[in-house]
Design a protein around this motif. Structure first.
Motif, PDB file in Angstrom:
ATOM      1  N   SER A 164       0.859  -1.186   0.000  1.00 30.64           N
ATOM      2  CA  SER A 164       0.000   0.000   0.000  1.00 30.64           C
ATOM      3  C   SER A 164       0.892   1.230   0.000  1.00 30.64           C
ATOM      4  N   MET A 165       0.296   2.388  -0.154  1.00 28.08           N
ATOM      5  CA  MET A 165       1.056   3.633  -0.170  1.00 28.08           C
ATOM      6  C   MET A 165       1.047   4.250   1.219  1.00 28.08           C
ATOM      7  N   PRO A 166       2.217   4.543   1.798  1.00 31.36           N
ATOM      8  CA  PRO A 166       2.280   5.152   3.135  1.00 31.36           C
ATOM      9  C   PRO A 166       1.555   6.494   3.168  1.00 31.36           C
ATOM     10  N   ALA A 167       0.972   6.804   4.318  1.00 36.24           N
ATOM     11  CA  ALA A 167       0.233   8.062   4.469  1.00 36.24           C
ATOM     12  C   ALA A 167       1.155   9.250   4.732  1.00 36.24           C
ATOM     13  N   MET A 168       2.281   9.023   5.424  1.00 36.46           N
ATOM     14  CA  MET A 168       3.199  10.109   5.747  1.00 36.46           C
ATOM     15  C   MET A 168       3.850  10.646   4.473  1.00 36.46           C
ATOM     16  N   PRO A 169       3.750  11.959   4.212  1.00 33.31           N
ATOM     17  CA  PRO A 169       4.247  12.524   2.948  1.00 33.31           C
ATOM     18  C   PRO A 169       5.711  12.219   2.651  1.00 33.31           C
ATOM     19  N   VAL A 170       6.592  12.391   3.632  1.00 29.34           N
ATOM     20  CA  VAL A 170       8.016  12.155   3.392  1.00 29.34           C
ATOM     21  C   VAL A 170       8.274  10.683   3.078  1.00 29.34           C
ATOM     22  N   LEU A 171       7.686   9.808   3.889  1.00 29.52           N
ATOM     23  CA  LEU A 171       7.862   8.377   3.656  1.00 29.52           C
ATOM     24  C   LEU A 171       7.255   7.967   2.316  1.00 29.52           C
ATOM     25  N   ARG A 172       6.155   8.578   1.976  1.00 28.71           N
ATOM     26  CA  ARG A 172       5.503   8.279   0.707  1.00 28.71           C
ATOM     27  C   ARG A 172       6.426   8.614  -0.469  1.00 28.71           C
ATOM     28  N   GLN A 173       7.099   9.764  -0.380  1.00 26.08           N
ATOM     29  CA  GLN A 173       8.020  10.170  -1.441  1.00 26.08           C
ATOM     30  C   GLN A 173       9.211   9.222  -1.537  1.00 26.08           C
ATOM     31  N   LEU A 174       9.785   8.844  -0.369  1.00 25.89           N
ATOM     32  CA  LEU A 174      10.900   7.900  -0.362  1.00 25.89           C
ATOM     33  C   LEU A 174      10.482   6.543  -0.920  1.00 25.89           C
ATOM     34  N   TYR A 175       9.290   6.135  -0.550  1.00 27.67           N
ATOM     35  CA  TYR A 175       8.741   4.859  -1.009  1.00 27.67           C
ATOM     36  C   TYR A 175       8.579   4.869  -2.528  1.00 27.67           C
ATOM     37  N   ARG A 176       8.023   5.949  -3.047  1.00 22.97           N
ATOM     38  CA  ARG A 176       7.852   6.061  -4.501  1.00 22.97           C
ATOM     39  C   ARG A 176       9.211   6.030  -5.213  1.00 22.97           C
ATOM     40  N   PHE A 177      10.195   6.730  -4.650  1.00 25.74           N
ATOM     41  CA  PHE A 177      11.517   6.759  -5.267  1.00 25.74           C
ATOM     42  C   PHE A 177      12.128   5.362  -5.290  1.00 25.74           C
ATOM     43  N   TYR A 178      12.042   4.658  -4.168  1.00 25.42           N
ATOM     44  CA  TYR A 178      12.598   3.306  -4.109  1.00 25.42           C
ATOM     45  C   TYR A 178      11.885   2.391  -5.103  1.00 25.42           C
TER      46      TYR A 178
END
Length: 254
Positions: A164-178
């Motif tokens: 799933s996509m994390p709710a926290m904005p910073v983590l979400r961006q890192l997750y998308r990058f990875y």
């Protein structure tokens, strides 16, 4: 995004020999914890006696984890990819004692190819029906869930584990990058270096992964679909800051 049956079959057939290693490596081993949590909920929520079905079972990791916790039941795994089923059958020797792997004795696991949209089982057949990291690859999410609910007993457990996509904005961006920049490159390199299979199709699988996660339903939407199809007492548990999530519930008794 193309999720036609032919494409999905070719893609997963190609990566089957390296599938387990890459799953563990690319998730930093967190997939073990996610499956362990799912197993505890499936087997500790008043699930009635009876067999358990693992839909889109892949190489059988969730099936074997369920067996390890409760070897008294019989487990069935079904997947669209024949190469994945071949890997699952090979692992059966390692994870299940030969004395247990006899149908008449129960407590064994068996694997077969099959379509998640047309499960080859009668209604109300299983005490629990699970799906780990596979529903987002089914061309019709609602249809796949409907089949899972159909073959589950009244009062039985239906459980979906997926990214799933994390709710926290910073983590979400890192997750998308990875997911979009790092994971596909690592996956493609391993596929190129592995023996056998179609390298081009295999590499495409690790470009498909982030696309499929981004396009997949949120856990809340999966819960709503389950409710519409006849499940109650539905729970959602984000895992590892929302990188993955487990959605599970009970099939209505009336």
């Amino acid at each position: 995004m193309d999720k036609s049956p032919q494409k999905i079959q070719r893609m997963f057939d190609s990566i089957a020999p390296r599938y387990d290693f890459l799953n563990h490596f690319l998730s930093f081993g967190m997939d073990y914890y996610w499956r362990s949590f799912a197993v505890r909920q499936v087997l500790n929520t008043g699930t009635p006696d009876g067999d358990i079905l693992d839909v889109c079972c892949g190489t059988g990791d969730l099936t074997f984890a369920l067996y390890k916790r409760c070897p008294a039941r019989r487990y069935y795994g079904i997947d669209f990819s024949e190469a994945m089923i071949v890997q699952a059958k090979r692992k059966t020797v390692r994870y299940i004692p030969a004395s247990d792997n006899i149908v008449s004795d129960g407590g064994a696991a068996s694997f077969a190819t099959g379509d998640a949209l047309h499960l080859p089982f009668e209604e109300n057949r299983f005490a629990a029906v699970t799906n780990a990291f596979g529903l987002r690859n089914v061309s019709d999410t609602q249809g796949g869930l409907a089949e899972m609910v159909r073959v589950c007993k009244a009062g039985g457990t239906v459980a979906i584990l997926d990214f799933s996509m994390p709710a926290m904005p910073v983590l979400r961006q890192l997750y998308r990058f990875y997911f979009t920049a790092v994971l596909p490159r690592i996956g493609e390199r391993f596929v190129r270096n592995s023996a056998g299979g179609n390298t081009q199709i295999g590499a495409a699988a690790y470009r498909y992964l982030p696309e499929s996660v981004s396009a997949f339903d949120s856990p809340q939407r999966i819960a709503e679909r389950m409710r519409q199809l006849g499940a109650d007492d539905i729970r959602i548990r984000p895992l590892t800051f929302g990188i993955a999530a487990l959605v599970w519930g009970k099939k209505r008794t009336a």
